[in-house]
Structure formats: structure tokens, C-alpha cells
Design an enzyme around this catalytic site. Structure first.
Site, PDB file in Angstrom:
ATOM      1  N   ASP A  28       0.859  -1.183   0.000  1.00  0.00           N
ATOM      2  CA  ASP A  28       0.000   0.000   0.000  1.00  0.00           C
ATOM      3  C   ASP A  28       0.897   1.235   0.000  1.00  0.00           C
ATOM      4  O   ASP A  28       1.659   1.447   0.952  1.00  0.00           O
ATOM      5  CB  ASP A  28      -0.902  -0.019   1.243  1.00  0.00           C
ATOM      6  CG  ASP A  28      -2.011   1.013   1.179  1.00  0.00           C
ATOM      7  OD1 ASP A  28      -2.172   1.649   0.120  1.00  0.00           O
ATOM      8  OD2 ASP A  28      -2.707   1.195   2.190  1.00  0.00           O
ATOM      9  N   ASP A 123      -2.599   2.579  -6.207  1.00  0.00           N
ATOM     10  CA  ASP A 123      -1.642   2.635  -5.105  1.00  0.00           C
ATOM     11  C   ASP A 123      -1.650   1.395  -4.223  1.00  0.00           C
ATOM     12  O   ASP A 123      -1.074   1.414  -3.130  1.00  0.00           O
ATOM     13  CB  ASP A 123      -1.913   3.864  -4.240  1.00  0.00           C
ATOM     14  CG  ASP A 123      -3.309   3.849  -3.622  1.00  0.00           C
ATOM     15  OD1 ASP A 123      -4.157   3.071  -4.095  1.00  0.00           O
ATOM     16  OD2 ASP A 123      -3.546   4.624  -2.678  1.00  0.00           O
ATOM     17  N   GLU A 124      -2.241   0.300  -4.692  1.00  0.00           N
ATOM     18  CA  GLU A 124      -2.428  -0.843  -3.798  1.00  0.00           C
ATOM     19  C   GLU A 124      -2.475  -2.131  -4.598  1.00  0.00           C
ATOM     20  O   GLU A 124      -3.091  -2.191  -5.662  1.00  0.00           O
ATOM     21  CB  GLU A 124      -3.739  -0.656  -3.022  1.00  0.00           C
ATOM     22  CG  GLU A 124      -4.070  -1.712  -2.021  1.00  0.00           C
ATOM     23  CD  GLU A 124      -5.417  -1.452  -1.369  1.00  0.00           C
ATOM     24  OE1 GLU A 124      -5.852  -2.313  -0.577  1.00  0.00           O
ATOM     25  OE2 GLU A 124      -6.059  -0.413  -1.663  1.00  0.00           O
TER      26      GLU A 124
END
Length: 381
Positions: A28, A123-124
Site C-alpha cells: 500500500d 496505489d495498492e
């Protein structure tokens, strides 16, 4: 680079429980959009900053820097509320083209270790490194290598969680942010879940947590005491999920080529729309964005859903399913227009319009990320 906080206890390959079959990493990025803006503009560093719309145009916070989070500011918060909490707050318009480019670079780092990468957002991501390209025996070692490579190549930090399934890896990554690494050992899994407050569980939102509280469920230990019959009675199909995660179980695989279920676009307006002609003009622009995204992802859809949110925040949807899949602008707009005109506006004004296509006929079997339109506006094995 600030010193990363590591919570790691490693087990050599071959000494893990025979029941353990997977090693999952959840990565993350730390305050991704905001961190990119602070990286690219030194004057923003160390200051409270949000990426999103202006408070003067009813914008919404897409991401908040850690400096802003100290004021209680978080994503999805109205920009006007964020500004009230911190009058010195810096507002920056999103640059999704930049974020996508960086996300692509980070994904390439993941692929050095495994092809089993499931992107959840820009983003993950989840990675299954049970077997990995570099034959590294420890998942935590791979997570450290990935974090280091991300920082060296992008000057951004990431937090990683490592465990035996996706749920635990996700929960681990939330324990030690920013720039942390946490691993939950197989023998620690049950104890970790039992002590966790219900509000901290991934997949349990505010409304569900409140209902659980009313039933006397406040921790993972409380949840574990409830039968499958009771949980499905109160929570429907989701009860099966709650029953399993209370026992630290999650058999969902990392899906490297997860197919997107829908593609669409929506626009929030700085000023409520009250003129029907203007509404249709905006709807046509949204239809155009849908067409472009369908083309980019080489797919078509059979079900079109129109989303309308009124000035009083009441929201409704209308859907129509066709026999043949569609992707052309003229057809998308024609169907959306017909659905729109079936709504009784009752002299009401509109603050948001959206169109999405589902029941996709995928030619390109890869996950894509839907982004909103902005207008005006320690362990292991």
C-alpha cells in the site's frame, strides 16, 4: 529515506506449518497522490496538503498528506470541511496521468518477483509469492526488496503487510504506516484477529459495525463466537465472509488478470444544474468519456446504468440491458438520454451525473481502474 519500521520474525523455508500453502504480500503506497505532489514540488513538503477539488467548488478530498491527517482530514471528505479543519491547507488538483505512470513503474517492480499481482487501485496491490521468480525463501525479504526498489526508483515510500492470506496481509499493512513492514505469523493469526476491534476489520464498514455493536459484537473474539447461521441471518451473504475472517480464514486467490465488472464515468458539478438542456449536454460528455474508456480497454457492455444525485444528496439509478453489447457514443448517449428523460425531475436540481457499462464483453482480460471526472472543480516463512 526515513528509517522504515519493521516488525519481522522470519521462519526458514520448510519450517512453516504443513497447512500453509500461500505467502501473500499486500503493498500500500503511503498517501500516494499527496506524496507524489510533495515529491514533485518541494514547497509542499512537510505541509498539510490534499489532492482534490477546491472548497469553493464543492470538491472532495481524493488523498491527504500525513500532515493533513493530523487535523482529522481524510479521503472522501468534502473539501470545505477539510478547509474548516485546517485553514492553511494546500489544495492541489489531481494529475492522474502522472499517478498512472508511477503505478505502472511500481507494478513492473512487483513483476520482478511474481506474475501473480492483483492491482486493487493505482496505489495498492496483492502479490502471491508462494513461488517467486528469484527463489527467495522468505516473503518478508521480498517485501523489503520491493519497498527499497520503490523508494530508489520513485522516491516514494510504501507499507507492506505479509501473511498467509489476503485478509491478514491487508490487515498487516494497516498496522505500521507509513513506511512500515508487518508480518503476521501463522500461529499469530487467530490471536491477532481476536484482539482486533470490529471497526478495524477490512470489509466491515461503519453501518455494519454499528449493527454488530447492537448485537454485542465488538471484537474479533466476539465475532468468532457467533455461528454461521446467526451471521447470515443478520448480514445475509456477507455473513459467510465474516464467519471465515473471524477465524483468520480467507481462501480468495490473488487474481492476476481480474476482469473488470464495469467501466464508467461521472461528473460532480460545481454548481447544481437546473436546466434540462444543460444536463443533457453534460450527459453527452460523460457518454463520450465512457466510449473512450471502453475503447481503451477493448471491451463493450450490455447493461447501461444511469446515476443521478440531486442537490439534496438523494441518489437514484436507472438501468437498461441490451441483447447486443454496445460501445459507440451515439448508442450510449441515446440509451442514457432515454433513461434520464424517464425521471421526474420535479423542478429539482442535480449535483452529479454518471454512466456505467456492465456485463462486459471483454477482449482485453486485464483489470482497469475507473477514475472520476473532475469538472470545475513479521514473520514469514
Amino acid at each position: 529515506m526515513s528509517k522504515a519500521r519493521l516488525l519481522v520474525v522470519e521462519l526458514p523455508l520448510g519450517q512453516e506449518s504443513a497447512a500453509i500453502t500461500r505467502k501473500i504480500i499486500h503493498v500500500d503506497m503511503d498517501a500516494f497522490y499527496a506524496s507524489v505532489e510533495q515529491r514533485d514540488n518541494p514547497s509542499y513538503r512537510g505541509k498539510p496538503l490534499v489532492v482534490g477539488g477546491s472548497p469553493n467548488q464543492r470538491g472532495v478530498v481524493a488523498a491527504a498528506s500525513y500532515e493533513a491527517r493530523k487535523f482529522g482530514i481524510h479521503s472522501a471528505m468534502p473539501s470545505v470541511t477539510a478547509f474548516a479543519k485546517c485553514p492553511g491547507l494546500i489544495f492541489v488538483r489531481p494529475r492522474f496521468d502522472v499517478y498512472r505512470e508511477i503505478s505502472t513503474s511500481i507494478n513492473a517492480i512487483f513483476k520482478r518477483y511474481t506474475d501473480l499481482v492483483e492491482g486493487v487501485a493505482l496505489d495498492e496491490a496483492y502479490l502471491d509469492v508462494t513461488e517467486n521468480k528469484q527463489n527467495i525463501p522468505y516473503a518478508s525479504t521480498i517485501a523489503r526488496h520491493i519497498k527499497t526498489a520503490i523508494f530508489q526508483e520513485t522516491q516514494l515510500t510504501a507499507t507492506a503487510g505479509v501473511s498467509i492470506n489476503k485478509f491478514l496481509a491487508k490487515m498487516a499493512s494497516g498496522q505500521n504506516k507509513p513506511n512500515g513492514l508487518t508480518v503476521i505469523l501463522p500461529e499469530q493469526a487467530i490471536g491477532f484477529v481476536e484482539q482486533l476491534s470490529i471497526e478495524k476489520f477490512h470489509g466491515i464498514g461503519e453501518v455494519t459495525a454499528a449493527k454488530m455493536h447492537s448485537l454485542g459484537i465488538h471484537t474479533g473474539a466476539d465475532l468468532k463466537q457467533r455461528s454461521l447461521t446467526e451471521l447470515t441471518h443478520h448480514f445475509g451473504k456477507a455473513g459467510h465472509y465474516y464467519y471465515k475472517i473471524a477465524k483468520a480464514e480467507d481462501d480468495r486467490p490473488v487474481e492476476a488478470n481480474r476482469v473488470r465488472k464495469s467501466i464508467g464515468a461521472e461528473t460532480s458539478f460545481a454548481q447544481d444544474l437546473s436546466d434540462a438542456d444543460q444536463m443533457l449536454q453534460e450527459l453527452e460528455q460523460i457518454a463520450l468519456s465512457c466510449e473512450q474508456r471502453l475503447e481503451q480497454n477493448e471491451t463493450r457492455g450490455r447493461t447501461l446504468t444511469l446515476k443521478v444525485k440531486f442537490s439534496d444528496y438523494q441518489q437514484l439509478t436507472r438501468s437498461k440491458t441490451m441483447l447486443a453489447p454496445i460501445s459507440e457514443l451515439s448508442t450510449i448517449f441515446e440509451i442514457a438520454k432515454a433513461l434520464f428523460e424517464s425521471i421526474d425531475l420535479e423542478n429539482r436540481s442535480i449535483r452529479l451525473l454518471g454512466i456505467s457499462l456492465s456485463n462486459l464483453d471483454n477482449a482485453k482480460q486485464t483489470q482497469v481502474i475507473q477514475l472520476p471526472l473532475f469538472q470545475n472543480g513479521n514473520i514469514i516463512f
